[in-house]
Write a protein that holds these residues in place. Structure first.
Motif, PDB file in Angstrom:
ATOM      1  N   PHE A  56       0.831  -1.201   0.000  1.00 20.10           N
ATOM      2  CA  PHE A  56       0.000   0.000   0.000  1.00 20.10           C
ATOM      3  C   PHE A  56       0.868   1.254   0.000  1.00 20.10           C
ATOM      4  O   PHE A  56       0.420   2.317  -0.420  1.00 20.10           O
ATOM      5  CB  PHE A  56      -0.957  -0.002   1.194  1.00 20.10           C
ATOM      6  CG  PHE A  56      -2.224  -0.753   0.941  1.00 20.10           C
ATOM      7  CD1 PHE A  56      -3.247  -0.185   0.209  1.00 20.10           C
ATOM      8  CD2 PHE A  56      -2.391  -2.054   1.426  1.00 20.10           C
ATOM      9  CE1 PHE A  56      -4.424  -0.873  -0.047  1.00 20.10           C
ATOM     10  CE2 PHE A  56      -3.572  -2.755   1.177  1.00 20.10           C
ATOM     11  CZ  PHE A  56      -4.581  -2.166   0.439  1.00 20.10           C
ATOM     12  N   MET A  60       2.204   2.348  -4.429  1.00 22.78           N
ATOM     13  CA  MET A  60       1.688   3.702  -4.597  1.00 22.78           C
ATOM     14  C   MET A  60       2.816   4.686  -4.877  1.00 22.78           C
ATOM     15  O   MET A  60       2.740   5.481  -5.820  1.00 22.78           O
ATOM     16  CB  MET A  60       0.932   4.122  -3.332  1.00 22.78           C
ATOM     17  CG  MET A  60       0.361   5.528  -3.374  1.00 22.78           C
ATOM     18  SD  MET A  60      -1.052   5.658  -4.479  1.00 22.78           S
ATOM     19  CE  MET A  60      -2.310   4.885  -3.466  1.00 22.78           C
ATOM     20  N   LEU A  94      -4.711   2.946  -5.412  1.00 22.40           N
ATOM     21  CA  LEU A  94      -5.359   2.582  -4.159  1.00 22.40           C
ATOM     22  C   LEU A  94      -6.436   1.530  -4.400  1.00 22.40           C
ATOM     23  O   LEU A  94      -6.522   0.532  -3.672  1.00 22.40           O
ATOM     24  CB  LEU A  94      -5.975   3.822  -3.502  1.00 22.40           C
ATOM     25  CG  LEU A  94      -6.573   3.619  -2.108  1.00 22.40           C
ATOM     26  CD1 LEU A  94      -5.520   3.125  -1.121  1.00 22.40           C
ATOM     27  CD2 LEU A  94      -7.211   4.917  -1.609  1.00 22.40           C
ATOM     28  N   SER A 131      -0.771   4.938   2.361  1.00 17.98           N
ATOM     29  CA  SER A 131      -1.050   5.625   1.095  1.00 17.98           C
ATOM     30  C   SER A 131      -0.756   7.118   1.185  1.00 17.98           C
ATOM     31  O   SER A 131      -0.331   7.732   0.204  1.00 17.98           O
ATOM     32  CB  SER A 131      -2.499   5.371   0.663  1.00 17.98           C
ATOM     33  OG  SER A 131      -3.414   5.938   1.590  1.00 17.98           O
TER      34      SER A 131
END
Length: 238
Positions: A56, A60, A94, A131
């Protein structure tokens, strides 16, 4: 989504192959040298919660770093701003990682011998923190990669060991005190620990510091937004 995955053989399937291959590889290796994982009884679940929790952030950040440079054609339209490319990539990555997490972890949870009790709040908080840290770094790197090409190479070298020091295949709180203190300077280690608490109710995550994680996330977001906003005209012209 079509632009990113449509040109590859197998398309969206590639989003699943990366985590699955890493989880299988780690499980096979550690099953050969250990009888039990550090948590629970399932090697795939232990490594999946570590690797996907880490992704995550990692997936990203890697995708956002080239948000502007990879979408120069779009910026020729006056209605498209540089921040739009970052927002679009953030949303796509995401959603993609969340879908991968649901499918991969869901399959493992339903196939393990012992029932798994899932607690969503720590999982969602870990995802949000990871994130946002990636978004802050991505906003800054979008500017710095364009202004200082040498920084891009240095960044790649410096961040390469992150996978090894973020608690993906071990528990930071099980290390000797000195090593534990060093590892816990890395906010991603805290995020992986928190992500795992959502799947292992018995895991206490000793050393986890949520305040530290959110301070890092807020600081990186602030720096990233300041850099990006102050250089937005230059980003469009490059």
């Amino acid at each position: 989504m079509s632009t990113r995955f449509g040109a590859k053989p197998g398309g969206y399937l590639w989003a699943f192959l990366d985590p699955v291959s890493h989880i299988v590889f780690l499980s096979v290796i550690f099953m050969a040298i250990a009888h039990m994982p550090p948590l629970g009884t399932s090697f795939p679940l232990f490594f999946a919660t570590g690797y996907i929790g880490f992704q995550f952030y990692q997936a990203m950040a890697g995708y956002l770093n080239s948000a502007v440079s990879g979408n120069k054609a779009l910026l020729s339209y006056p209605s498209v701003a540089p921040i739009d490319t970052v927002a679009a990539r953030y949303a796509l990555q995401l959603v993609t990682t969340a879908i991968v997490a649901i499918v991969v972890l869901g399959y493992i949870v339903f196939t393990v011998r012992h029932p798994v009790s899932i607690h969503l709040p720590p999982i969602l908080e870990a995802i949000a923190a990871a994130s946002l840290i990636a978004l802050g770094i991505g906003l800054a790197n979008t500017v710095l990669f364009i202004m200082y090409p040498i920084y891009e190479k240095l960044y790649g070298i410096i961040t390469r060991p992150l996978f090894l020091v973020s608690g993906v295949f071990f528990l930071p709180d099980s290390l000797p005190p000195i090593a534990k203190d060093v590892i816990l300077f890395n906010p991603l280690a805290h995020i992986v620990m928190q992500f795992r608490t959502g799947f292992y109710p018995q895991y206490r995550a000793a050393g986890y510091d949520g305040f530290y994680v959110w301070c890092v996330a807020a600081s990186l977001m602030f720096v990233g937004l300041v850099l990006f906003t102050s250089c937005r005209a230059r980003l469009r012209d490059r």
